[in-house]
Structure formats: structure tokens, C-alpha cells
Design a protein around this motif. Structure first.
Motif, PDB file in Angstrom:
ATOM      1  N   LEU A  36       0.633  -1.187   0.066  1.00  0.00           N
ATOM      2  CA  LEU A  36      -0.040   0.075  -0.096  1.00  0.00           C
ATOM      3  C   LEU A  36       0.847   1.177  -0.195  1.00  0.00           C
ATOM      4  O   LEU A  36       0.400   2.256  -0.273  1.00  0.00           O
ATOM      5  N   ALA A  37       1.927   0.856   0.509  1.00  0.00           N
ATOM      6  CA  ALA A  37       2.985   2.410   0.726  1.00  0.00           C
ATOM      7  C   ALA A  37       2.990   2.557  -0.221  1.00  0.00           C
ATOM      8  O   ALA A  37       3.268   3.757  -1.595  1.00  0.00           O
ATOM      9  N   VAL A  38       3.646   1.711  -1.308  1.00  0.00           N
ATOM     10  CA  VAL A  38       4.636   1.473  -2.761  1.00  0.00           C
ATOM     11  C   VAL A  38       3.137   2.405  -3.647  1.00  0.00           C
ATOM     12  O   VAL A  38       3.467   3.248  -4.479  1.00  0.00           O
ATOM     13  N   VAL A  39       1.997   1.854  -3.677  1.00  0.00           N
ATOM     14  CA  VAL A  39       0.846   2.480  -4.556  1.00  0.00           C
ATOM     15  C   VAL A  39       0.446   3.636  -4.023  1.00  0.00           C
ATOM     16  O   VAL A  39       0.340   4.021  -4.768  1.00  0.00           O
ATOM     17  N   THR A  40       0.824   4.456  -2.602  1.00  0.00           N
ATOM     18  CA  THR A  40       0.060   5.313  -2.768  1.00  0.00           C
ATOM     19  C   THR A  40       1.654   6.635  -2.186  1.00  0.00           C
ATOM     20  O   THR A  40       0.825   7.569  -3.200  1.00  0.00           O
ATOM     21  N   PHE A  41       2.736   5.792  -2.542  1.00  0.00           N
ATOM     22  CA  PHE A  41       2.978   6.487  -3.644  1.00  0.00           C
ATOM     23  C   PHE A  41       3.394   7.294  -4.804  1.00  0.00           C
ATOM     24  O   PHE A  41       3.944   7.879  -5.399  1.00  0.00           O
ATOM     25  N   GLY A  44       0.817   9.237  -6.034  1.00  0.00           N
ATOM     26  CA  GLY A  44       0.769  11.413  -5.437  1.00  0.00           C
ATOM     27  C   GLY A  44       0.283  11.396  -4.043  1.00  0.00           C
ATOM     28  O   GLY A  44       0.145  12.708  -3.353  1.00  0.00           O
ATOM     29  N   ILE A  45       0.100  10.295  -2.760  1.00  0.00           N
ATOM     30  CA  ILE A  45      -0.162  10.730  -2.155  1.00  0.00           C
ATOM     31  C   ILE A  45       0.413  10.498  -0.863  1.00  0.00           C
ATOM     32  O   ILE A  45       0.697   8.959   0.271  1.00  0.00           O
ATOM     33  N   PRO A  46       2.470  11.091  -0.726  1.00  0.00           N
ATOM     34  CA  PRO A  46       3.051  11.083  -0.011  1.00  0.00           C
ATOM     35  C   PRO A  46       2.831  10.619   1.482  1.00  0.00           C
ATOM     36  O   PRO A  46       3.260  10.146   2.041  1.00  0.00           O
ATOM     37  N   ALA A  47       2.233  11.713   1.542  1.00  0.00           N
ATOM     38  CA  ALA A  47       2.125  11.828   3.508  1.00  0.00           C
ATOM     39  C   ALA A  47       1.267   9.849   4.101  1.00  0.00           C
ATOM     40  O   ALA A  47       1.397   9.605   4.954  1.00  0.00           O
ATOM     41  N   LEU A  48       0.648   9.823   3.073  1.00  0.00           N
ATOM     42  CA  LEU A  48      -0.005   8.425   3.560  1.00  0.00           C
ATOM     43  C   LEU A  48       0.249   6.896   3.385  1.00  0.00           C
ATOM     44  O   LEU A  48       0.860   5.955   4.190  1.00  0.00           O
ATOM     45  N   GLY A  49       1.586   6.965   1.915  1.00  0.00           N
ATOM     46  CA  GLY A  49       2.941   6.648   1.798  1.00  0.00           C
ATOM     47  C   GLY A  49       3.558   6.422   3.025  1.00  0.00           C
ATOM     48  O   GLY A  49       4.756   5.833   3.594  1.00  0.00           O
ATOM     49  N   VAL A  50       3.922   7.147   4.103  1.00  0.00           N
ATOM     50  CA  VAL A  50       4.803   7.879   4.851  1.00  0.00           C
ATOM     51  C   VAL A  50       4.780   7.383   5.902  1.00  0.00           C
ATOM     52  O   VAL A  50       4.942   5.993   6.688  1.00  0.00           O
TER      53      VAL A  50
END
Length: 84
Positions: A36-41, A44-50
Motif C-alpha cells: 500500500l505504501a508503494v501504491v500511495t507513493f 501521489g499521496i506521499p503523506a499516507l505513503g510515509v
């Protein structure tokens, strides 16, 4: 007083933990949070990715801790099922 129900391995004073179940859950958390982190990055949602990447690191640390405990138990000759 060390009474226990028939078929149970632990007592009220000395409970048994489900380390193997915790190992499975930590593995699931690591895989799902990493994906999910890879998908969110990528989306284009870097805050959720972090946040998801931090949770993946926590799951990886939990895997190490639980894995060491399982190894220690097996060295003592204890064998357990997945859902003790």
C-alpha cells in the motif's frame, strides 16, 4: 493454585502467548503496508505513503522480535500450534 482447563497448556498465572499467530499477523502487516505504501507513493499521496512505510518498519521489527522468541522456544524443546 495452578488449575487449568483440560487441553490447555497455560495457566492463569503463567499464560501462553500465541507467538506463531503473531508471526503470521506481522507478516501480513508487513506485506500489506509495504504494498500500500508503494501504491500511495505511485498515486501521489506521499503523506499516507510515509505513514504506511512506518507501519511496515514496525511490522518488520515485530517479525524480528517474534522470530527470536519462537527460535528460543524451539531450542528449549517446546513445540506449539499456530493458534495456541
Amino acid at each position: 493454585m495452578n488449575r487449568r482447563a483440560p487441553g490447555r497448556k497455560g495457566t492463569h498465572e503463567n499464560p501462553r502467548s500465541a507467538l506463531n499467530l503473531r508471526l503470521v499477523l506481522a507478516t501480513f502487516g508487513l506485506v500489506s503496508c509495504t504494498a500500500l505504501a508503494v501504491v500511495t507513493f505511485w498515486v501521489g499521496i506521499p503523506a499516507l505513503g510515509v505513514v504506511l512505510a512506518i507501519l511496515a518498519v514496525i511490522a518488520a521489527a515485530d517479525l524480528v522480535v517474534v522470530g527470536r522468541r519462537v527460535i528460543r522456544r524451539r531450542r528449549r524443546g517446546e513445540r506449539h500450534t499456530l493458534f495456541e
